[in-house]
Design a protein around this motif. Structure first.
Motif, PDB file in Angstrom:
ATOM      1  N   LYS A  44       0.811  -1.182  -0.118  1.00  0.00           N
ATOM      2  CA  LYS A  44      -0.217   0.105  -0.017  1.00  0.00           C
ATOM      3  C   LYS A  44       0.953   1.127  -0.064  1.00  0.00           C
ATOM      4  O   LYS A  44       0.544   2.234  -0.752  1.00  0.00           O
ATOM      5  CB  LYS A  44      -0.898   0.072   1.254  1.00  0.00           C
ATOM      6  CG  LYS A  44      -2.252  -0.527   1.143  1.00  0.00           C
ATOM      7  CD  LYS A  44      -2.904  -0.610   2.349  1.00  0.00           C
ATOM      8  CE  LYS A  44      -2.843   0.550   3.251  1.00  0.00           C
ATOM      9  NZ  LYS A  44      -3.678   0.581   4.337  1.00  0.00           N
ATOM     10  N   VAL A  45       1.978   1.245   0.791  1.00  0.00           N
ATOM     11  CA  VAL A  45       2.699   2.349   1.026  1.00  0.00           C
ATOM     12  C   VAL A  45       3.423   2.591  -0.438  1.00  0.00           C
ATOM     13  O   VAL A  45       3.543   3.890  -0.844  1.00  0.00           O
ATOM     14  CB  VAL A  45       3.832   2.223   1.983  1.00  0.00           C
ATOM     15  CG1 VAL A  45       5.064   3.182   2.029  1.00  0.00           C
ATOM     16  CG2 VAL A  45       3.281   2.454   3.288  1.00  0.00           C
ATOM     17  N   GLU A  46       4.025   1.709  -1.022  1.00  0.00           N
ATOM     18  CA  GLU A  46       4.649   1.755  -2.343  1.00  0.00           C
ATOM     19  C   GLU A  46       3.699   2.170  -3.429  1.00  0.00           C
ATOM     20  O   GLU A  46       4.111   2.963  -4.210  1.00  0.00           O
ATOM     21  CB  GLU A  46       5.376   0.414  -2.875  1.00  0.00           C
ATOM     22  CG  GLU A  46       6.537   0.316  -1.618  1.00  0.00           C
ATOM     23  CD  GLU A  46       7.662   1.124  -1.775  1.00  0.00           C
ATOM     24  OE1 GLU A  46       7.840   1.840  -2.876  1.00  0.00           O
ATOM     25  OE2 GLU A  46       8.137   1.338  -0.565  1.00  0.00           O
ATOM     26  N   TRP A  47       2.338   1.467  -3.619  1.00  0.00           N
ATOM     27  CA  TRP A  47       1.502   1.986  -4.562  1.00  0.00           C
ATOM     28  C   TRP A  47       1.068   3.529  -4.231  1.00  0.00           C
ATOM     29  O   TRP A  47       1.124   4.323  -5.332  1.00  0.00           O
ATOM     30  CB  TRP A  47       0.338   1.069  -4.324  1.00  0.00           C
ATOM     31  CG  TRP A  47      -0.628   1.106  -5.468  1.00  0.00           C
ATOM     32  CD1 TRP A  47      -0.857   2.030  -6.599  1.00  0.00           C
ATOM     33  CD2 TRP A  47      -1.480  -0.097  -5.962  1.00  0.00           C
ATOM     34  NE1 TRP A  47      -1.602   1.427  -7.476  1.00  0.00           N
ATOM     35  CE2 TRP A  47      -2.051   0.400  -7.267  1.00  0.00           C
ATOM     36  CE3 TRP A  47      -1.837  -1.055  -5.468  1.00  0.00           C
ATOM     37  CZ2 TRP A  47      -2.953  -0.357  -8.007  1.00  0.00           C
ATOM     38  CZ3 TRP A  47      -2.430  -1.946  -6.238  1.00  0.00           C
ATOM     39  CH2 TRP A  47      -3.399  -1.526  -7.257  1.00  0.00           C
ATOM     40  N   SER A  48       0.741   3.959  -3.085  1.00  0.00           N
ATOM     41  CA  SER A  48       0.554   5.006  -2.804  1.00  0.00           C
ATOM     42  C   SER A  48       1.656   6.432  -3.292  1.00  0.00           C
ATOM     43  O   SER A  48       1.430   7.188  -3.895  1.00  0.00           O
ATOM     44  CB  SER A  48       0.265   5.474  -1.338  1.00  0.00           C
ATOM     45  OG  SER A  48      -0.985   4.709  -0.910  1.00  0.00           O
ATOM     46  N   ARG A  49       2.926   5.851  -2.880  1.00  0.00           N
ATOM     47  CA  ARG A  49       4.000   6.723  -3.373  1.00  0.00           C
ATOM     48  C   ARG A  49       3.915   6.584  -4.792  1.00  0.00           C
ATOM     49  O   ARG A  49       4.310   7.808  -5.547  1.00  0.00           O
ATOM     50  CB  ARG A  49       5.282   6.163  -2.701  1.00  0.00           C
ATOM     51  CG  ARG A  49       6.574   6.983  -3.063  1.00  0.00           C
ATOM     52  CD  ARG A  49       7.756   6.408  -2.413  1.00  0.00           C
ATOM     53  NE  ARG A  49       7.575   6.212  -0.914  1.00  0.00           N
ATOM     54  CZ  ARG A  49       8.132   5.469  -0.167  1.00  0.00           C
ATOM     55  NH1 ARG A  49       8.970   4.507  -0.450  1.00  0.00           N
ATOM     56  NH2 ARG A  49       7.903   5.335   1.088  1.00  0.00           N
TER      57      ARG A  49
ATOM     58  N   GLU B 144     -10.631  -1.926   4.244  1.00  0.00           N
ATOM     59  CA  GLU B 144     -10.429  -0.695   3.764  1.00  0.00           C
ATOM     60  C   GLU B 144     -11.762   0.050   3.350  1.00  0.00           C
ATOM     61  O   GLU B 144     -12.032   1.358   3.585  1.00  0.00           O
ATOM     62  CB  GLU B 144      -9.450  -0.767   2.452  1.00  0.00           C
ATOM     63  CG  GLU B 144      -8.075  -1.102   2.811  1.00  0.00           C
ATOM     64  CD  GLU B 144      -7.442  -0.003   3.676  1.00  0.00           C
ATOM     65  OE1 GLU B 144      -7.778   1.176   3.687  1.00  0.00           O
ATOM     66  OE2 GLU B 144      -6.648  -0.270   4.292  1.00  0.00           O
ATOM     67  N   SER B 145     -12.736  -0.605   2.811  1.00  0.00           N
ATOM     68  CA  SER B 145     -13.968   0.124   2.596  1.00  0.00           C
ATOM     69  C   SER B 145     -14.667   0.486   3.802  1.00  0.00           C
ATOM     70  O   SER B 145     -15.358   1.413   3.773  1.00  0.00           O
ATOM     71  CB  SER B 145     -14.957  -0.915   1.578  1.00  0.00           C
ATOM     72  OG  SER B 145     -14.666  -1.163   0.260  1.00  0.00           O
TER      73      SER B 145
ATOM     74  N   PRO C 137      -9.930   1.314  -1.960  1.00  0.00           N
ATOM     75  CA  PRO C 137     -10.188   0.141  -1.305  1.00  0.00           C
ATOM     76  C   PRO C 137     -10.064  -1.132  -2.368  1.00  0.00           C
ATOM     77  O   PRO C 137      -9.435  -2.006  -1.876  1.00  0.00           O
ATOM     78  CB  PRO C 137     -11.787   0.180  -0.963  1.00  0.00           C
ATOM     79  CG  PRO C 137     -11.732   1.475  -0.869  1.00  0.00           C
ATOM     80  CD  PRO C 137     -11.290   2.308  -1.571  1.00  0.00           C
ATOM     81  N   ILE C 138     -10.296  -0.937  -3.655  1.00  0.00           N
ATOM     82  CA  ILE C 138      -9.843  -1.867  -4.672  1.00  0.00           C
ATOM     83  C   ILE C 138      -8.466  -2.037  -4.793  1.00  0.00           C
ATOM     84  O   ILE C 138      -8.034  -3.422  -4.991  1.00  0.00           O
ATOM     85  CB  ILE C 138     -10.765  -1.652  -6.129  1.00  0.00           C
ATOM     86  CG1 ILE C 138     -10.480  -2.933  -6.802  1.00  0.00           C
ATOM     87  CG2 ILE C 138     -10.064  -0.848  -6.713  1.00  0.00           C
ATOM     88  CD1 ILE C 138     -11.663  -3.830  -6.441  1.00  0.00           C
ATOM     89  N   GLN C 139      -7.478  -1.088  -4.695  1.00  0.00           N
ATOM     90  CA  GLN C 139      -6.241  -1.195  -4.805  1.00  0.00           C
ATOM     91  C   GLN C 139      -5.722  -1.735  -3.635  1.00  0.00           C
ATOM     92  O   GLN C 139      -4.737  -2.713  -3.534  1.00  0.00           O
ATOM     93  CB  GLN C 139      -5.612   0.122  -4.966  1.00  0.00           C
ATOM     94  CG  GLN C 139      -5.930   0.727  -6.443  1.00  0.00           C
ATOM     95  CD  GLN C 139      -5.363   2.231  -6.447  1.00  0.00           C
ATOM     96  OE1 GLN C 139      -5.541   3.203  -5.559  1.00  0.00           O
ATOM     97  NE2 GLN C 139      -5.138   2.635  -7.717  1.00  0.00           N
ATOM     98  N   ALA C 140      -6.357  -1.448  -2.474  1.00  0.00           N
ATOM     99  CA  ALA C 140      -5.828  -2.087  -1.300  1.00  0.00           C
ATOM    100  C   ALA C 140      -6.202  -3.770  -1.252  1.00  0.00           C
ATOM    101  O   ALA C 140      -5.398  -4.479  -0.524  1.00  0.00           O
ATOM    102  CB  ALA C 140      -6.679  -1.362  -0.173  1.00  0.00           C
ATOM    103  N   ALA C 141      -7.255  -4.007  -1.860  1.00  0.00           N
ATOM    104  CA  ALA C 141      -7.677  -5.269  -1.906  1.00  0.00           C
ATOM    105  C   ALA C 141      -6.583  -5.947  -2.732  1.00  0.00           C
ATOM    106  O   ALA C 141      -6.073  -7.088  -2.482  1.00  0.00           O
ATOM    107  CB  ALA C 141      -9.168  -5.527  -2.415  1.00  0.00           C
ATOM    108  N   ALA C 142      -6.402  -5.401  -3.972  1.00  0.00           N
ATOM    109  CA  ALA C 142      -4.996  -6.090  -4.609  1.00  0.00           C
ATOM    110  C   ALA C 142      -3.719  -6.129  -3.851  1.00  0.00           C
ATOM    111  O   ALA C 142      -3.152  -7.354  -3.910  1.00  0.00           O
ATOM    112  CB  ALA C 142      -4.671  -5.241  -5.837  1.00  0.00           C
ATOM    113  N   CYS C 143      -3.370  -5.308  -2.844  1.00  0.00           N
ATOM    114  CA  CYS C 143      -2.207  -5.562  -2.077  1.00  0.00           C
ATOM    115  C   CYS C 143      -2.556  -6.514  -1.158  1.00  0.00           C
ATOM    116  O   CYS C 143      -1.604  -7.547  -0.984  1.00  0.00           O
ATOM    117  CB  CYS C 143      -2.268  -4.099  -1.458  1.00  0.00           C
ATOM    118  SG  CYS C 143      -1.708  -2.706  -2.425  1.00  0.00           S
TER     119      CYS C 143
END
Length: 114
Positions: free
Chosen positions: A9-14, A103-104, A22-28
């Protein structure tokens, strides 16, 4: 699983310069689950064989180290990864659902119900 999830999550956010959805967090979560499932499969194999109590010839296992030594000697290291594909698939799906829902719901609690 959790450290991999949080780091992803940190790397994707960066990378995208804003927090993950939430869908990206689900993928993480799915990614973290896959890595954790694959890495811990040998432990699961040892645990399962301990629960069975004895090997295919009926010789009882004494402890986890005994299971590990005998499995390596009799079947090779590949035996420790038996069932890795369905385990990775199942835990990846579970990670996607769990972390996506988490996350949702976290967003709902933090931002209100509107």
């Amino acid at each position: 699983q959790f450290p991999i999830y949080e780091r992803a999550k940190v790397e994707w956010s960066r990378y995208q310069s804003y927090p993950v959805s939430p869908i990206q967090a689900a993928a993480c979560g799915s990614f973290g689950g896959a890595i954790a499932a694959a890495a811990t499969t040998p432990l699961d194999v040892v645990k399962t064989r301990l629960m069975l109590g004895s090997d295919k010839n009926g010789v009882p296992y004494r402890n986890g180290v005994d299971v590990l030594k005998r499995t390596m000697a009799e079947e090779g290291s590949g035996a420790l990864f038996r069932g890795v594909q369905p385990r990775v698939m199942w835990i990846s799906i579970g990670g996607f659902v769990f972390f996506g829902a988490y996350e949702s719901y976290k967003n709902v609690l933090m931002n209100g119900f509107y």
